[in-house]
Design a protein around this motif. Sequence first.
Motif, PDB file in Angstrom:
ATOM      1  N   VAL B  33      51.441   6.704  -3.258  1.00 52.52           N
ATOM      2  CA  VAL B  33      52.266   7.313  -2.214  1.00 52.52           C
ATOM      3  C   VAL B  33      52.536   6.257  -1.146  1.00 52.52           C
ATOM      4  O   VAL B  33      51.629   5.531  -0.759  1.00 52.52           O
ATOM      5  N   GLY B  34      53.798   6.198  -0.667  1.00 50.79           N
ATOM      6  CA  GLY B  34      54.077   5.248   0.413  1.00 50.79           C
ATOM      7  C   GLY B  34      55.558   5.072   0.658  1.00 50.79           C
ATOM      8  O   GLY B  34      56.403   5.653  -0.038  1.00 50.79           O
ATOM      9  N   TYR B  35      55.834   4.253   1.644  1.00 49.29           N
ATOM     10  CA  TYR B  35      57.197   3.867   1.983  1.00 49.29           C
ATOM     11  C   TYR B  35      57.766   3.083   0.787  1.00 49.29           C
ATOM     12  O   TYR B  35      57.076   2.268   0.169  1.00 49.29           O
ATOM     13  N   PHE B  36      59.042   3.359   0.451  1.00 53.31           N
ATOM     14  CA  PHE B  36      59.654   2.807  -0.767  1.00 53.31           C
ATOM     15  C   PHE B  36      59.326   1.325  -1.047  1.00 53.31           C
ATOM     16  O   PHE B  36      58.863   0.994  -2.145  1.00 53.31           O
ATOM     17  N   PRO B  37      59.559   0.425  -0.064  1.00 53.31           N
ATOM     18  CA  PRO B  37      59.364  -1.004  -0.400  1.00 53.31           C
ATOM     19  C   PRO B  37      57.914  -1.370  -0.691  1.00 53.31           C
ATOM     20  O   PRO B  37      57.660  -2.351  -1.404  1.00 53.31           O
ATOM     21  N   GLY B  52      57.639   7.211  -3.888  1.00 55.20           N
ATOM     22  CA  GLY B  52      58.183   6.484  -2.736  1.00 55.20           C
ATOM     23  C   GLY B  52      58.863   7.449  -1.775  1.00 55.20           C
ATOM     24  O   GLY B  52      59.475   8.442  -2.180  1.00 55.20           O
ATOM     25  N   SER B  53      58.741   7.188  -0.487  1.00 59.07           N
ATOM     26  CA  SER B  53      59.410   8.035   0.503  1.00 59.07           C
ATOM     27  C   SER B  53      59.973   7.160   1.609  1.00 59.07           C
ATOM     28  O   SER B  53      59.685   5.964   1.702  1.00 59.07           O
ATOM     29  N   ASP B  60      54.237  13.757   6.703  1.00 57.88           N
ATOM     30  CA  ASP B  60      54.617  14.503   5.494  1.00 57.88           C
ATOM     31  C   ASP B  60      54.045  13.815   4.255  1.00 57.88           C
ATOM     32  O   ASP B  60      53.501  14.468   3.350  1.00 57.88           O
ATOM     33  N   ARG B  61      54.192  12.510   4.223  1.00 57.60           N
ATOM     34  CA  ARG B  61      53.705  11.725   3.089  1.00 57.60           C
ATOM     35  C   ARG B  61      52.181  11.848   2.975  1.00 57.60           C
ATOM     36  O   ARG B  61      51.625  12.028   1.882  1.00 57.60           O
ATOM     37  N   VAL B  78      49.667   3.566  -0.032  1.00 58.15           N
ATOM     38  CA  VAL B  78      49.789   2.127   0.217  1.00 58.15           C
ATOM     39  C   VAL B  78      50.465   1.856   1.558  1.00 58.15           C
ATOM     40  O   VAL B  78      51.410   2.530   1.954  1.00 58.15           O
ATOM     41  N   SER B  79      49.903   0.883   2.263  1.00 59.16           N
ATOM     42  CA  SER B  79      50.467   0.349   3.497  1.00 59.16           C
ATOM     43  C   SER B  79      50.710  -1.134   3.278  1.00 59.16           C
ATOM     44  O   SER B  79      50.009  -1.763   2.493  1.00 59.16           O
ATOM     45  N   SER B  80      51.636  -1.707   4.008  1.00 59.80           N
ATOM     46  CA  SER B  80      51.616  -3.169   4.075  1.00 59.80           C
ATOM     47  C   SER B  80      50.516  -3.558   5.059  1.00 59.80           C
ATOM     48  O   SER B  80      50.001  -2.727   5.813  1.00 59.80           O
ATOM     49  N   GLY B  81      50.129  -4.796   5.042  1.00 53.92           N
ATOM     50  CA  GLY B  81      49.113  -5.284   5.973  1.00 53.92           C
ATOM     51  C   GLY B  81      47.797  -4.562   5.810  1.00 53.92           C
ATOM     52  O   GLY B  81      47.290  -4.392   4.693  1.00 53.92           O
TER      53      GLY B  81
END
Lengths: 250, 250
Positions: B33-37, B52-53, B60-61, B78-81
């Motif tokens: 689960v995470g932001y698309f990129p 992806g969202s 919400d995610r 997943v997060s970046s950083g």
Amino acid sequence: MSGKVIIAGLGPGADDLITPEVQSALDEATDIVGYFPYVARVQPRDGLTLHGSDNRVEVDRATHALEMAAEGRTVVVVSSGDPGVFAMASAVFEALEARPEFHDLDIRVLPGITAMLAAASRLGAPLGHDFAAINLSDNLKPWELVEHRLRLAAQAGFSMAFYNPRSKSRPHQFGRALEILREECGPNVLISFAKDVTKPTQELLTVTLGEATPEMADMRTVVIVGNADTRRVGPHVYTPRYAKPSASSA
Amino acid sequence: MSGKVIIAGLGPGADDLITPEVQSALDEATDIVGYFPYVARVQPRDGLTLHGSDNRVEVDRATHALEMAAEGRTVVVVSSGDPGVFAMASAVFEALEARPEFHDLDIRVLPGITAMLAAASRLGAPLGHDFAAINLSDNLKPWELVEHRLRLAAQAGFSMAFYNPRSKSRPHQFGRALEILREECGPNVLISFAKDVTKPTQELLTVTLGEATPEMADMRTVVIVGNADTRRVGPHVYTPRYAKPSASSA
């Protein structure tokens, strides 16, 4: 000169927190330089010389690394955590500043998982909003400056992470830091003590500032102080991503 | 309930900055689960569902991740950083707070290399002494609080790292932040702009506050401001580990 100095972060303790980038550097090194217990974390092998040294000789150690690199060696200076956070990277650049003949050397810093972020992850997300990282040791700065920074960080509403909170040679200062925090933040803000984080001996403790005592910290402890919004949810401690307008006077 | 939520940091971009701990979590996940990129950085495989969202739907995610875990799935958010630094960990705990039925779920945070420390490593060691990490976005806090924190951090003599310094929806605020920094620190303090750090498109730029312009930053940039002692040595930028007594009034 084809040698180089790589200043690499080994993370807080667990082997699975060492990045592949750092592992590759260790694998290609001819020499490892660092404080004894960090050098002891590197697997010995043929062709690799381990140069462990004592604490508090950071600039001597850094100069030795630069000299070996100038002779063509591939030197990895190891730090725990991240080398750029209260660790060896600044010491290498201090040593470099004193030796202009080495300014063209290939020097690279490889990041690692620093103790405060490992501790935060094990606690939940207490550094989830704006925060300050402060070295509480007065070895390299006056204690008055530490107190000044604690007060301003509290007035800014920052969460805080403290490195080197307490040692045998200065047992009273952390108690003074707790007094200042209680004055500035009140007794209800959460404070967490993370000892030996990610190691088998890890201990985590979260209390309020009113409940905190100096003995809860030692030199193997990272201390994290929340802001006025930091709270518990289930077994976790976290700081929300938002801040209300009133927080500006916290 | 045997499912779990693992909130994992993918680091700033380079694959060799993903820790083995995080890689193991990705390998055992049933759902990402995470932001698309960020989801796009995970290798697809049989048995793994990618969710992806869009940006700005963090809670919400997070709720979706909790719901899937409650059904027995092994969900990696997943997060970046680093997920604990202006990223998904706090959002998951916010979502958890609203859903007491999920408080006993197995939730773990796995740290990653956060952008400011990757940027610092590529620049040298500009965060080598006490520092503050500030999110310059006013999406979740009033802009007045950002200004207040900038002034107090400067008065404390902290180096600073800025996340989300500038976006198309708020193009003027970063210019205002630079004005405040020039007022508080003077024109000679060094400021570094690290864009796409550790990616093939990485760009690094260091100038003085007097030379800095708002256009040097965008949302893909981490900005690092030194303290009064931050300096150049060879091609590197670093902050010494010590502070002189006079720095308390910097």
